[in-house]
Scaffold this motif. Structure first.
Motif, PDB file in Angstrom:
ATOM      1  N   SER A 140       3.003  10.083   9.053  1.00  0.00           N
ATOM      2  CA  SER A 140       3.414  11.686   9.211  1.00  0.00           C
ATOM      3  C   SER A 140       3.468  12.416   8.115  1.00  0.00           C
ATOM      4  CB  SER A 140       4.670  11.631  10.185  1.00  0.00           C
ATOM      5  OG  SER A 140       5.659  11.317   9.182  1.00  0.00           O
ATOM      6  N   PRO A 141       3.617  13.427   8.210  1.00  0.00           N
ATOM      7  CA  PRO A 141       3.669  14.423   6.828  1.00  0.00           C
ATOM      8  C   PRO A 141       5.081  14.117   6.255  1.00  0.00           C
ATOM      9  CG  PRO A 141       2.961  15.568   8.564  1.00  0.00           C
ATOM     10  CD  PRO A 141       3.182  14.599   9.221  1.00  0.00           C
ATOM     11  N   GLN A 142       5.962  13.456   6.735  1.00  0.00           N
ATOM     12  CA  GLN A 142       7.189  13.188   6.232  1.00  0.00           C
ATOM     13  C   GLN A 142       7.196  11.664   5.443  1.00  0.00           C
ATOM     14  OE1 GLN A 142       7.144  14.183   9.617  1.00  0.00           O
ATOM     15  NE2 GLN A 142       7.414  16.211   8.962  1.00  0.00           N
ATOM     16  N   GLY A 143       6.028  11.294   5.544  1.00  0.00           N
ATOM     17  CA  GLY A 143       5.693   9.769   5.037  1.00  0.00           C
ATOM     18  C   GLY A 143       6.097   8.490   5.739  1.00  0.00           C
ATOM     19  N   GLU A 144       6.282   9.028   7.149  1.00  0.00           N
ATOM     20  CA  GLU A 144       6.627   7.679   8.071  1.00  0.00           C
ATOM     21  C   GLU A 144       5.342   7.305   8.793  1.00  0.00           C
ATOM     22  OE1 GLU A 144       9.480   9.720  10.494  1.00  0.00           O
ATOM     23  OE2 GLU A 144      11.022  10.004   8.974  1.00  0.00           O
ATOM     24  N   ARG A 146       0.803  -1.311  -0.115  1.00  0.00           N
ATOM     25  CA  ARG A 146       0.002   0.046   0.005  1.00  0.00           C
ATOM     26  C   ARG A 146       0.822   1.254   0.031  1.00  0.00           C
ATOM     27  NH1 ARG A 146      -4.852  -1.556  -1.228  1.00  0.00           N
ATOM     28  NH2 ARG A 146      -5.458  -3.529   0.115  1.00  0.00           N
ATOM     29  N   PRO A 147       1.519   1.371  -0.861  1.00  0.00           N
ATOM     30  CA  PRO A 147       2.700   2.566  -0.850  1.00  0.00           C
ATOM     31  C   PRO A 147       2.042   4.024  -1.225  1.00  0.00           C
ATOM     32  CG  PRO A 147       2.886   1.414  -3.102  1.00  0.00           C
ATOM     33  CD  PRO A 147       2.060   0.594  -2.166  1.00  0.00           C
ATOM     34  N   TYR A 148       0.749   4.038  -1.952  1.00  0.00           N
ATOM     35  CA  TYR A 148       0.203   5.166  -2.120  1.00  0.00           C
ATOM     36  C   TYR A 148      -0.115   5.916  -0.874  1.00  0.00           C
ATOM     37  CZ  TYR A 148      -3.981   2.141  -1.355  1.00  0.00           C
ATOM     38  OH  TYR A 148      -4.944   1.396  -0.852  1.00  0.00           O
ATOM     39  N   ALA A 155       0.626  11.322   1.949  1.00  0.00           N
ATOM     40  CA  ALA A 155       1.260  12.083   2.997  1.00  0.00           C
ATOM     41  C   ALA A 155       2.422  12.800   2.625  1.00  0.00           C
ATOM     42  CB  ALA A 155       1.507  11.205   4.363  1.00  0.00           C
ATOM     43  N   LYS A 156       3.368  12.340   2.318  1.00  0.00           N
ATOM     44  CA  LYS A 156       4.605  12.847   1.963  1.00  0.00           C
ATOM     45  C   LYS A 156       4.414  13.955   0.967  1.00  0.00           C
ATOM     46  CE  LYS A 156       9.422  12.022   1.399  1.00  0.00           C
ATOM     47  NZ  LYS A 156      10.444  11.165   1.390  1.00  0.00           N
ATOM     48  N   GLU A 157       3.776  13.791  -0.239  1.00  0.00           N
ATOM     49  CA  GLU A 157       3.837  14.616  -1.247  1.00  0.00           C
ATOM     50  C   GLU A 157       2.835  15.944  -1.093  1.00  0.00           C
ATOM     51  OE1 GLU A 157       2.344  11.895  -4.286  1.00  0.00           O
ATOM     52  OE2 GLU A 157       0.366  12.259  -3.798  1.00  0.00           O
ATOM     53  N   ASN A 158       2.164  15.803  -0.117  1.00  0.00           N
ATOM     54  CA  ASN A 158       1.114  16.972   0.313  1.00  0.00           C
ATOM     55  C   ASN A 158       1.640  17.501   1.764  1.00  0.00           C
ATOM     56  OD1 ASN A 158      -0.830  16.695  -1.817  1.00  0.00           O
ATOM     57  ND2 ASN A 158      -1.160  14.814  -1.219  1.00  0.00           N
TER      58      ASN A 158
END
Length: 113
Positions: A86-90, A49-51, A56-59
């Motif tokens: 998180s917003p960092q994609g974590e 589920r990478p999307y 999160a990260k791209e926005n």
């Protein structure tokens, strides 16, 4: 009074980059994504589920999701996915590995910093 702006994407909408970017452009700081796929948490941990991480990260937003809890062949509840990215994609919170049935996941989100 300071508030928080939340955008909601339902199921397949959350896969589409334009949907989440429009919510972000409208000021969303958190994207809530309820699903009905029966996702197992392992799918998030093993890259199926990478999307979710990408949205999160791209926005630069928090991505908070929960999925319907699936049933096994004997109609018993299996493990459903609830998680926070998180917003960092974590991935910062996810349904515990030992959990079955309906489970609540909690995480404190700190905005503005």
């Amino acid at each position: 009074m300071k508030g928080i702006r939340i955008g909601i994407v339902i199921c397949y909408e959350s896969v589409q980059p334009p949907t989440c970017s429009k919510l972000r452009a409208a000021g969303a700081e958190v994207i809530l994504a309820p699903y009905a796929n029966g996702t197992d948490p392992d799918e998030l941990l093993n890259g199926k589920r990478p999307y979710t991480y990408a949205r999160a990260k791209e926005n630069g937003v928090w991505y908070v999701a929960c999925d319907a809890t699936p049933h096994d062949q004997q109609k018993k509840l299996k493990r459903g996915a609830a998680y926070v990215i998180s917003p960092q994609g974590e991935l910062v919170a996810i349904t515990p590995p030992e959990a079955t049935g309906e489970v609540m996941v909690t995480h404190t989100i700190r905005l503005g910093g």
